[in-house]
Write a protein that holds these residues in place. Structure first.
Motif, mmCIF file in Angstrom:
data_model
loop_
_atom_site.group_PDB
_atom_site.id
_atom_site.type_symbol
_atom_site.label_atom_id
_atom_site.label_comp_id
_atom_site.label_asym_id
_atom_site.label_seq_id
_atom_site.Cartn_x
_atom_site.Cartn_y
_atom_site.Cartn_z
ATOM 1 N N GLU A 88 0.832 -1.200 0.000
ATOM 2 C CA GLU A 88 0.000 0.000 0.000
ATOM 3 C C GLU A 88 0.869 1.253 0.000
ATOM 4 O OE1 GLU A 88 -2.504 -0.194 3.411
ATOM 5 O OE2 GLU A 88 -4.037 -1.419 2.407
ATOM 6 N N LEU A 89 0.435 2.246 -0.759
ATOM 7 C CA LEU A 89 1.062 3.559 -0.750
ATOM 8 C C LEU A 89 0.225 4.468 0.136
ATOM 9 C CD1 LEU A 89 3.154 5.622 -1.917
ATOM 10 C CD2 LEU A 89 1.485 6.071 -3.725
ATOM 11 N N CYS A 90 0.863 5.025 1.170
ATOM 12 C CA CYS A 90 0.123 5.805 2.159
ATOM 13 C C CYS A 90 0.709 7.213 2.285
ATOM 14 C CB CYS A 90 0.174 5.121 3.529
ATOM 15 S SG CYS A 90 -0.203 3.345 3.501
ATOM 16 N N ASN A 91 -0.010 8.072 2.986
ATOM 17 C CA ASN A 91 0.472 9.406 3.353
ATOM 18 C C ASN A 91 0.908 10.242 2.150
ATOM 19 O OD1 ASN A 91 0.188 8.706 6.136
ATOM 20 N ND2 ASN A 91 2.183 7.675 6.048
ATOM 21 N N ILE A 92 0.096 10.216 1.110
ATOM 22 C CA ILE A 92 0.436 11.012 -0.085
ATOM 23 C C ILE A 92 -0.313 12.337 -0.122
ATOM 24 C CG2 ILE A 92 0.917 8.919 -1.396
ATOM 25 C CD1 ILE A 92 -1.763 9.389 -2.868
ATOM 26 N N GLY A 93 -1.109 12.607 0.913
ATOM 27 C CA GLY A 93 -1.925 13.808 0.895
ATOM 28 C C GLY A 93 -3.207 13.566 0.123
ATOM 29 N N ILE A 94 -3.702 14.580 -0.541
ATOM 30 C CA ILE A 94 -4.947 14.477 -1.314
ATOM 31 C C ILE A 94 -4.654 14.823 -2.771
ATOM 32 C CG2 ILE A 94 -7.260 15.414 -1.661
ATOM 33 C CD1 ILE A 94 -7.382 15.955 1.331
ATOM 34 N N VAL A 95 -5.047 13.934 -3.666
ATOM 35 C CA VAL A 95 -4.832 14.132 -5.102
ATOM 36 C C VAL A 95 -6.189 14.165 -5.796
ATOM 37 C CG1 VAL A 95 -3.712 13.285 -7.188
ATOM 38 C CG2 VAL A 95 -2.640 12.901 -4.958
ATOM 39 N N ASN A 96 -6.411 15.166 -6.607
ATOM 40 C CA ASN A 96 -7.661 15.295 -7.348
ATOM 41 C C ASN A 96 -7.579 14.501 -8.635
ATOM 42 O OD1 ASN A 96 -10.052 16.059 -8.558
ATOM 43 N ND2 ASN A 96 -9.363 18.132 -9.052
ATOM 44 N N CYS A 97 -8.333 13.423 -8.713
ATOM 45 C CA CYS A 97 -8.382 12.588 -9.922
ATOM 46 C C CYS A 97 -9.777 12.578 -10.520
ATOM 47 C CB CYS A 97 -7.937 11.160 -9.601
ATOM 48 S SG CYS A 97 -6.232 11.028 -9.027
ATOM 49 N N SER A 98 -10.556 13.579 -10.220
ATOM 50 C CA SER A 98 -11.918 13.630 -10.747
ATOM 51 C C SER A 98 -11.893 13.933 -12.230
ATOM 52 C CB SER A 98 -12.726 14.704 -10.005
ATOM 53 O OG SER A 98 -12.216 15.986 -10.281
ATOM 54 N N SER A 99 -12.988 13.655 -12.889
ATOM 55 C CA SER A 99 -13.077 13.887 -14.332
ATOM 56 C C SER A 99 -13.211 15.368 -14.661
ATOM 57 C CB SER A 99 -14.277 13.123 -14.906
ATOM 58 O OG SER A 99 -15.476 13.483 -14.230
ATOM 59 N N GLN A 100 -13.445 16.205 -13.650
ATOM 60 C CA GLN A 100 -13.542 17.651 -13.864
ATOM 61 C C GLN A 100 -12.221 18.320 -13.464
ATOM 62 O OE1 GLN A 100 -16.157 16.058 -12.071
ATOM 63 N NE2 GLN A 100 -17.230 15.844 -14.019
ATOM 64 N N GLY A 101 -11.251 18.256 -14.369
ATOM 65 C CA GLY A 101 -10.000 18.958 -14.148
ATOM 66 C C GLY A 101 -8.969 18.236 -13.322
ATOM 67 N N GLY A 102 -9.229 16.984 -12.953
ATOM 68 C CA GLY A 102 -8.281 16.233 -12.148
ATOM 69 C C GLY A 102 -7.299 15.441 -12.996
ATOM 70 N N TYR A 103 -6.397 14.733 -12.317
ATOM 71 C CA TYR A 103 -5.422 13.879 -13.010
ATOM 72 C C TYR A 103 -6.149 12.651 -13.555
ATOM 73 C CZ TYR A 103 -1.946 16.872 -10.900
ATOM 74 O OH TYR A 103 -1.203 17.966 -10.549
ATOM 75 N N THR A 104 -5.924 12.349 -14.810
ATOM 76 C CA THR A 104 -6.716 11.324 -15.507
ATOM 77 C C THR A 104 -5.997 9.990 -15.682
ATOM 78 O OG1 THR A 104 -5.928 12.097 -17.669
ATOM 79 C CG2 THR A 104 -7.938 13.106 -16.791
ATOM 80 N N ARG A 105 -4.690 9.959 -15.376
ATOM 81 C CA ARG A 105 -3.934 8.724 -15.579
ATOM 82 C C ARG A 105 -2.994 8.475 -14.405
ATOM 83 N NH1 ARG A 105 -3.839 10.679 -20.995
ATOM 84 N NH2 ARG A 105 -1.839 11.735 -20.679
#
Length: 380
Positions: free
Chosen positions: A112-129
């Motif tokens: 598991e990868l932990c403690n990375i903070g918060i990443v926006n991967c939503s389809s509205q302007g977030g990271y897509t890959r």
């Protein structure tokens, strides 16, 4: 009047150079220099406005932070975790380590990868890959299945990535789409907090897996963002380019005409050389127009990452998309060289008693000597 003289060099060079030779003043070349700088900066602006660079988390400043530090990882099912300093992805965007996982006599391995903070991967302007490199050296056969789970707090969404792990003992390069219909489970894609990778085999054995190059990507930003300093430096470089070429062209024309015993005057030759470089301004204007009309170019992680083989392939793809611009640029550059030599030849003819043949030959040799010396000085 100076502007009139500048443009008269373009459409009536013989008359313009005759008038300039009778009253040589530095204001004309200086105005050409200012116009060239403005047009050159405009061309750079137009090019940057059409280029987009992929941004990632972690950013290029931190390189592949999550696969450089084992403290971000939690090995599961009795596995051990260590930093590997000998087997990793080499490139501009990457560090000098990978994360290695080992487990003895098991049929699966998970981490598991932990403690990375918060990443926006939503389809509205977030990271897509999501990009990830995976390598296993044992067991010596393909896994029966592999899954990737994305966490959002206590919720998770998973998908099968078995097909991406197709080669033993080499780095498998995974590009996993995010927030599409292939994930099982509902999460808040705008609030991604971690992930889990699990790989399983058909039989029990010692398992060794390495991970590297983990990024969230797929977001492109315009190269114009934060480009103010770059454009200012580009303008300063344009000033240096014009000034150096103007001086060198004046010197070479003066020396070569003197070698043929011409009674040339340094001020006249230098001013005529400056007016002949109006072609640099014209070229910059054409470049600005060409860049404004070209399609948008995207520079993906494969290119900026600098991994051998990948970067070259990405660059070739970009060049294919910009082939028309490159052809126009090359054709304009050749035309400008010919045009500049012709203008210099007319200037030599009017400031000396040379024949047209000798004038153009002198201009040809002087101009290419100028380009050679300029390129040599720029490399120092």
């Amino acid at each position: 009047m100076f502007a009139y003289g500048i443009f008269k060099v373009i459409y009536a060079p013989h008359k313009a150079f005759k008038e300039i030779a009778q009253n040589p003043r530095y204001f004309g070349p200086m105005l050409i220099m200012i116009l060239f700088i403005a047009a050159n900066v405009a061309a750079a602006y137009a090019f940057l406005a059409k280029t987009y660079v992929e941004v990632t988390v972690p950013s290029s400043d931190n390189k592949d932070l999550w696969t450089e530090d084992k403290d971000f990882w939690q090995p599961l099912n009795g596995a051990n975790c260590a930093e590997n300093f000998t087997d990793y992805i080499a490139g501009n965007y990457y560090g000098n380590k990978s994360i290695e996982f080992l487990v003895e006599q098991s049929d699966k391995i998970a981490m598991e990868l932990c403690n990375i903070g918060i990443v926006n991967c939503s389809s509205q302007g977030g990271y897509t890959r999501l990009y990830l490199r995976v390598k296993w050296t044992s067991p010596d056969h393909l896994p029966k299945n592999a899954s990737l789970c994305i966490y959002s707090g206590t919720s998770s969404s998973c998908r099968d990535i078995t097909n991406g792990l197709s080669a033993l003992g080499v780095w498998n390069n995974l590009t996993v789409p995010l927030a599409d219909g292939s994930w099982v489970g509902e999460i808040d894609w705008g609030n991604v907090t971690g992930l889990k990778l699990e790989i399983a085999w058909n039989q029990t054995s010692n398992i060794r897996v390495l991970l590297d190059g983990l990024f969230f990507g797929g977001v492109y930003k315009s190269s114009l963002e934060g480009a103010t300093t770059y454009l200012a430096l580009y303008g300063a470089n344009s000033f240096m380019q014009f000034t150096l070429r103007w001086f060198l062209l004046g010197v070479t024309l003066y020396i070569f005409t003197k070698l043929f015993k011409a009674k040339t005057v340094w001020r006249v030759v230098l001013v005529l050389a400056g007016f002949a470089l109006v072609t640099m301004f014209v070229q910059a204007v054409i470049n600005a127009a060409t860049f404004s009309a070209m399609p948008a170019l995207t520079y993906p992680l494969e290119y900026i990452g600098g991994v051998k083989g990948e970067a070259e392939s990405a660059y070739n793809k970009i060049m294919e998309e910009a082939w028309l611009v490159n052809r126009i640029y090359s054709a304009v550059q050749m035309a400008i060289i010919v045009w500049t030599v012709m203008l210099c030849g007319i200037a030599v003819r009017l400031s000396t008693e040379f024949t047209w043949t000798t004038s153009f030959l002198t201009a040809f040799v002087a101009y290419f000597a100028t380009l050679f010396i300029e390129s040599f000085l720029m490399q120092i």
